[in-house]
Design a protein around this motif. Structure first.
Motif, short mmCIF file in Angstrom:
data_model
loop_
_atom_site.label_atom_id
_atom_site.label_comp_id
_atom_site.label_asym_id
_atom_site.label_seq_id
_atom_site.Cartn_x
_atom_site.Cartn_y
_atom_site.Cartn_z
N UNK A 1 0.84 -1.12 0.00
CA UNK A 1 -0.09 0.09 -0.07
C UNK A 1 0.81 1.29 0.07
N UNK A 2 1.99 1.28 0.70
CA UNK A 2 3.10 2.23 0.80
C UNK A 2 3.30 2.53 -0.59
N UNK B 1 11.61 1.46 -11.04
CA UNK B 1 11.90 0.03 -11.29
C UNK B 1 12.04 -0.61 -9.75
N UNK B 2 12.58 -0.06 -9.08
CA UNK B 2 12.90 -0.49 -7.63
C UNK B 2 11.74 -0.71 -6.58
N UNK B 3 10.88 0.23 -7.04
CA UNK B 3 9.44 0.07 -6.36
C UNK B 3 8.73 -0.98 -6.98
N UNK C 1 7.72 -8.24 -5.04
CA UNK C 1 8.30 -9.18 -4.10
C UNK C 1 7.49 -9.01 -2.91
N UNK C 2 7.12 -8.06 -2.45
CA UNK C 2 5.87 -7.92 -1.18
C UNK C 2 4.36 -8.79 -1.57
N UNK C 3 4.11 -8.40 -2.86
CA UNK C 3 2.90 -9.16 -3.15
C UNK C 3 3.04 -10.76 -3.29
#
Length: 218
Positions: free
Chosen positions: A65-66, A79-81, A87-89
């Motif tokens: 969400x952040x 690209x990093x985000x 990864x978090x998903x």
């Protein structure tokens, strides 16, 4: 972390499959393993792991969400985000599936164990029913035997009653004969007494006649 989650997910899937599909003794072995896991300190350990995974799951959701909010503010996602978001998903998805499968396994174990206990109770109930049927059959056979014996005793009682009536009739007849014989004896006694009296009278008359004859001779 992701490799570990994949391994956990794979193991949970295998356990769920073994519990849903009966493959030889594997289901029983799995059930026994889960029984041991839920015994002693197992439940506390499992709850601790579930809480830890839930925290990581919530952390991954918060990070997703952040990143989305930051991308919305900037109007673009770096690209990093994107890598972090994916990864978090993936972590959140794997943790969610793992927690869901753990819940499914827990419920499967509970209901299968309950079903096993019910089958045992049904087996015991069937044995009791068979035992009651055998007892009922035995009681019925005894009842039939008792009924035959009662009929036999009734026949014997009827025979004895008939013999008793016959004996009673014979006794009454003999009693009548005895009474008649007694009356005949009494009559004979009276007749004998009368004959004796007549004999005495005749003796007296004879003596008188002898006396008169002697007086005439003299």
């Amino acid at each position: 972390m992701i490799q570990l989650l994949f391994l956990v997910l794979f193991l949970e899937g295998a356990v769920a499959l073994l519990m849903m599909v009966k493959i030889g003794p594997l289901r029983e072995l799995t059930m026994r393993g889960l029984d041991q896991l839920k015994a002693g300190k197992g439940p506390a350990t499992v709850k601790t792991l579930a809480c830890t995974m839930s925290v990581i799951f919530l952390s991954s959701i918060a990070s997703i969400l952040k990143i989305q909010n930051r991308g919305a503010k900037l109007g673009t996602v770096t690209p990093m985000d994107q890598v972090l978001w994916r990864t978090h998903l993936l972590e959140a998805s794997l943790i969610g599936y793992s927690l869901f499968l753990a819940l499914v396994i827990d419920r499967l174990h509970y209901y299968l164990r309950k079903l096993s206990n019910l089958k045992k109770k049904v087996g015991v109930s069937n044995e009791e029913v068979e035992k009651i049927k055998k007892e009922h059959l035995h009681w019925k056979e005894n009842e039939e035997k008792a009924s035959v014996e009662i009929k036999k005793m009734q026949e014997e009682i009827a025979t004895l009653t008939e013999k008793l009536q016959k004996t009673k009739s014979e006794f009454q007849e003999q009693e009548k004969r005895a009474t008649s014989a007694e009356a005949h004896v009494v009559a004979l006694q009276k007749q004998s007494e009368e004959l004796l009296l007549e004999y005495d009278r005749l003796l007296e008359d004879n003596q008188v006649l002898q006396a008169q004859a002697l007086s005439y001779r003299g």
